[in-house]
Design a protein around this motif. Sequence first.
Motif, PDB file in Angstrom:
ATOM      1  N   LYS A 120     -64.424 -34.743  58.093  1.00 47.20           N
ATOM      2  CA  LYS A 120     -65.180 -33.859  57.348  1.00 47.20           C
ATOM      3  C   LYS A 120     -66.524 -34.894  57.014  1.00 47.20           C
ATOM      4  CE  LYS A 120     -63.818 -32.639  53.119  1.00 47.20           C
ATOM      5  NZ  LYS A 120     -62.870 -32.691  52.196  1.00 47.20           N
ATOM      6  N   TYR A 121     -66.003 -36.348  57.018  1.00 49.31           N
ATOM      7  CA  TYR A 121     -67.308 -37.199  56.719  1.00 49.31           C
ATOM      8  C   TYR A 121     -67.664 -37.681  58.472  1.00 49.31           C
ATOM      9  CZ  TYR A 121     -64.196 -36.763  51.971  1.00 49.31           C
ATOM     10  OH  TYR A 121     -62.920 -36.510  51.214  1.00 49.31           O
ATOM     11  N   ASN A 122     -67.868 -37.602  59.195  1.00 51.16           N
ATOM     12  CA  ASN A 122     -67.883 -38.585  60.249  1.00 51.16           C
ATOM     13  C   ASN A 122     -68.743 -37.581  61.708  1.00 51.16           C
ATOM     14  OD1 ASN A 122     -67.520 -41.740  59.635  1.00 51.16           O
ATOM     15  ND2 ASN A 122     -65.717 -40.422  58.834  1.00 51.16           N
ATOM     16  N   SER A 123     -69.724 -37.965  61.717  1.00 55.31           N
ATOM     17  CA  SER A 123     -70.025 -37.176  62.879  1.00 55.31           C
ATOM     18  C   SER A 123     -70.641 -37.788  63.533  1.00 55.31           C
ATOM     19  CB  SER A 123     -70.691 -35.415  62.209  1.00 55.31           C
ATOM     20  OG  SER A 123     -70.940 -34.705  64.130  1.00 55.31           O
ATOM     21  N   THR A 124     -70.820 -38.541  64.084  1.00 61.74           N
ATOM     22  CA  THR A 124     -71.694 -39.755  65.016  1.00 61.74           C
ATOM     23  C   THR A 124     -71.579 -39.863  66.115  1.00 61.74           C
ATOM     24  OG1 THR A 124     -73.354 -41.923  64.340  1.00 61.74           O
ATOM     25  CG2 THR A 124     -71.051 -42.205  64.575  1.00 61.74           C
ATOM     26  N   ALA A 125     -72.384 -41.664  67.017  1.00 66.95           N
ATOM     27  CA  ALA A 125     -71.836 -41.329  68.363  1.00 66.95           C
ATOM     28  C   ALA A 125     -72.321 -43.149  68.745  1.00 66.95           C
ATOM     29  CB  ALA A 125     -72.876 -40.502  69.621  1.00 66.95           C
ATOM     30  N   GLY A 126     -71.566 -43.443  69.568  1.00 72.96           N
ATOM     31  CA  GLY A 126     -71.609 -45.157  69.119  1.00 72.96           C
ATOM     32  C   GLY A 126     -71.488 -44.660  71.466  1.00 72.96           C
ATOM     33  N   ILE A 127     -71.225 -46.536  71.180  1.00 76.09           N
ATOM     34  CA  ILE A 127     -72.273 -47.303  72.674  1.00 76.09           C
ATOM     35  C   ILE A 127     -71.626 -47.873  72.562  1.00 76.09           C
ATOM     36  CG2 ILE A 127     -74.268 -45.267  73.129  1.00 76.09           C
ATOM     37  CD1 ILE A 127     -75.573 -47.349  73.501  1.00 76.09           C
ATOM     38  N   ALA A 128     -70.275 -48.549  73.584  1.00 76.23           N
ATOM     39  CA  ALA A 128     -69.677 -49.841  73.744  1.00 76.23           C
ATOM     40  C   ALA A 128     -69.797 -50.588  75.452  1.00 76.23           C
ATOM     41  CB  ALA A 128     -68.056 -49.057  73.351  1.00 76.23           C
ATOM     42  N   ILE A 129     -69.158 -51.721  75.256  1.00 75.55           N
ATOM     43  CA  ILE A 129     -68.866 -52.328  76.373  1.00 75.55           C
ATOM     44  C   ILE A 129     -67.526 -52.981  75.550  1.00 75.55           C
ATOM     45  CG2 ILE A 129     -70.487 -53.794  75.546  1.00 75.55           C
ATOM     46  CD1 ILE A 129     -70.858 -54.986  79.181  1.00 75.55           C
ATOM     47  N   ARG A 130     -66.672 -52.970  77.205  1.00 81.29           N
ATOM     48  CA  ARG A 130     -65.497 -53.236  76.906  1.00 81.29           C
ATOM     49  C   ARG A 130     -64.349 -54.014  77.961  1.00 81.29           C
ATOM     50  NH1 ARG A 130     -59.829 -51.701  76.954  1.00 81.29           N
ATOM     51  NH2 ARG A 130     -60.216 -50.012  78.543  1.00 81.29           N
ATOM     52  N   PRO A 131     -64.920 -55.081  77.813  1.00 81.16           N
ATOM     53  CA  PRO A 131     -64.118 -55.946  79.261  1.00 81.16           C
ATOM     54  C   PRO A 131     -62.184 -55.661  79.397  1.00 81.16           C
ATOM     55  CG  PRO A 131     -65.581 -57.658  77.547  1.00 81.16           C
ATOM     56  CD  PRO A 131     -65.011 -56.386  77.045  1.00 81.16           C
ATOM     57  N   PHE A 132     -61.402 -55.672  80.187  1.00 79.11           N
ATOM     58  CA  PHE A 132     -60.583 -55.292  79.875  1.00 79.11           C
ATOM     59  C   PHE A 132     -59.793 -56.635  80.758  1.00 79.11           C
ATOM     60  CE2 PHE A 132     -61.689 -51.923  82.794  1.00 79.11           C
ATOM     61  CZ  PHE A 132     -61.207 -52.313  83.353  1.00 79.11           C
ATOM     62  N   PHE A 153     -67.496 -54.521  71.709  1.00 81.13           N
ATOM     63  CA  PHE A 153     -68.615 -54.724  70.849  1.00 81.13           C
ATOM     64  C   PHE A 153     -69.060 -52.345  71.369  1.00 81.13           C
ATOM     65  CE2 PHE A 153     -68.465 -58.738  72.055  1.00 81.13           C
ATOM     66  CZ  PHE A 153     -68.595 -58.867  70.587  1.00 81.13           C
ATOM     67  N   ILE A 154     -69.248 -52.629  69.681  1.00 81.17           N
ATOM     68  CA  ILE A 154     -69.531 -50.990  69.441  1.00 81.17           C
ATOM     69  C   ILE A 154     -70.184 -50.651  68.676  1.00 81.17           C
ATOM     70  CG2 ILE A 154     -67.617 -50.028  68.274  1.00 81.17           C
ATOM     71  CD1 ILE A 154     -67.508 -47.632  69.870  1.00 81.17           C
ATOM     72  N   TYR A 155     -71.871 -49.883  68.998  1.00 83.59           N
ATOM     73  CA  TYR A 155     -72.854 -50.058  68.320  1.00 83.59           C
ATOM     74  C   TYR A 155     -72.735 -48.600  67.866  1.00 83.59           C
ATOM     75  CZ  TYR A 155     -77.058 -49.655  66.270  1.00 83.59           C
ATOM     76  OH  TYR A 155     -78.526 -49.232  65.137  1.00 83.59           O
ATOM     77  N   PHE A 156     -73.201 -47.580  66.720  1.00 85.62           N
ATOM     78  CA  PHE A 156     -73.069 -46.794  65.833  1.00 85.62           C
ATOM     79  C   PHE A 156     -74.694 -45.966  65.681  1.00 85.62           C
ATOM     80  CE2 PHE A 156     -68.517 -47.638  65.482  1.00 85.62           C
ATOM     81  CZ  PHE A 156     -67.910 -46.681  66.356  1.00 85.62           C
ATOM     82  N   PHE A 157     -74.826 -45.092  66.327  1.00 84.50           N
ATOM     83  CA  PHE A 157     -76.504 -44.441  65.348  1.00 84.50           C
ATOM     84  C   PHE A 157     -76.309 -44.168  63.905  1.00 84.50           C
ATOM     85  CE2 PHE A 157     -75.922 -43.517  70.359  1.00 84.50           C
ATOM     86  CZ  PHE A 157     -76.560 -44.094  70.382  1.00 84.50           C
ATOM     87  N   ASP A 158     -74.851 -44.115  63.516  1.00 88.32           N
ATOM     88  CA  ASP A 158     -74.518 -44.473  61.866  1.00 88.32           C
ATOM     89  C   ASP A 158     -73.828 -45.074  61.503  1.00 88.32           C
ATOM     90  OD1 ASP A 158     -76.365 -41.591  61.344  1.00 88.32           O
ATOM     91  OD2 ASP A 158     -75.459 -40.459  62.410  1.00 88.32           O
ATOM     92  N   GLU A 159     -73.759 -45.662  60.276  1.00 88.35           N
ATOM     93  CA  GLU A 159     -72.967 -45.868  59.723  1.00 88.35           C
ATOM     94  C   GLU A 159     -71.023 -45.905  59.981  1.00 88.35           C
ATOM     95  OE1 GLU A 159     -75.362 -49.205  56.492  1.00 88.35           O
ATOM     96  OE2 GLU A 159     -75.230 -46.703  56.747  1.00 88.35           O
TER      97      GLU A 159
END
Length: 230
Positions: A120-132, A153-159
């Motif tokens: 209801k409050y969020n509609s965004t996208a993020g890109i991440a890199i993750r070792p495992f 770590f992940i970066y979102f285009f909106d907070e």
Amino acid sequence: MKPHRHFLLFLHLVCFYTAAHAQYPIGDNWYQNPMGFEPVKLHTSMGFIVPAAAVGTCLLLTRNDTTLVKKLNLYNESGFSWGYKYPYTFVAQNSTGINFMLRKWMSAGVEFIAFLPKDKYNSTAGIAIRPFARFYPVNKENYRIYFESGGGFIYFFDEFPQPASHDGRLGTYFNGITKYGIGAEIKFTQNAYIMLGLRHVHVSNGNSKGVERNPSHDSNGFFIGFSYTP
């Protein structure tokens, strides 16, 4: 087993369950995040630290398997997860990565993730890199089962997350992301496997901007994909 030992075992299990359950925030249940209790906390930065320490220790204490061949595989998977805390965020995910077998029962890799949360409050996208890291209690010729954990770590285009009626805090553009879960790979050609499994997903900034800017996100879901060994 003698009766008093039965009683002691029962008492130990009750105490463990009570202690583990008490270490969850009010409103959370242990079955929603079964590896989130103290001191494991695989849903936070420990989701990277614990597997990294385990892999390093195992490499130091075990011999290299000279019979291991075709160590590298590439994979792509898609998944969905559902938040179990308000506003119950739905997340679509796609991951592309590489996985390298270090032992027959252990591997390490890295993946790049497209992360699409919506509610209801969020509609965004993020890109991440993750070792495992992955640990294989079962590794047969035609199928294998593994436990996986890793964080990046992940970066979102909106907070993210945005303020909601139950939590007015505003998240951040830059966050950490951790995942843990179980998976299986089933062979369907000489060099290819179908992948499927269940995962817990956690996103937060580790209070880097203070607790008032760290509403966080937790969800559970499944994934399906394929892997290929060159």
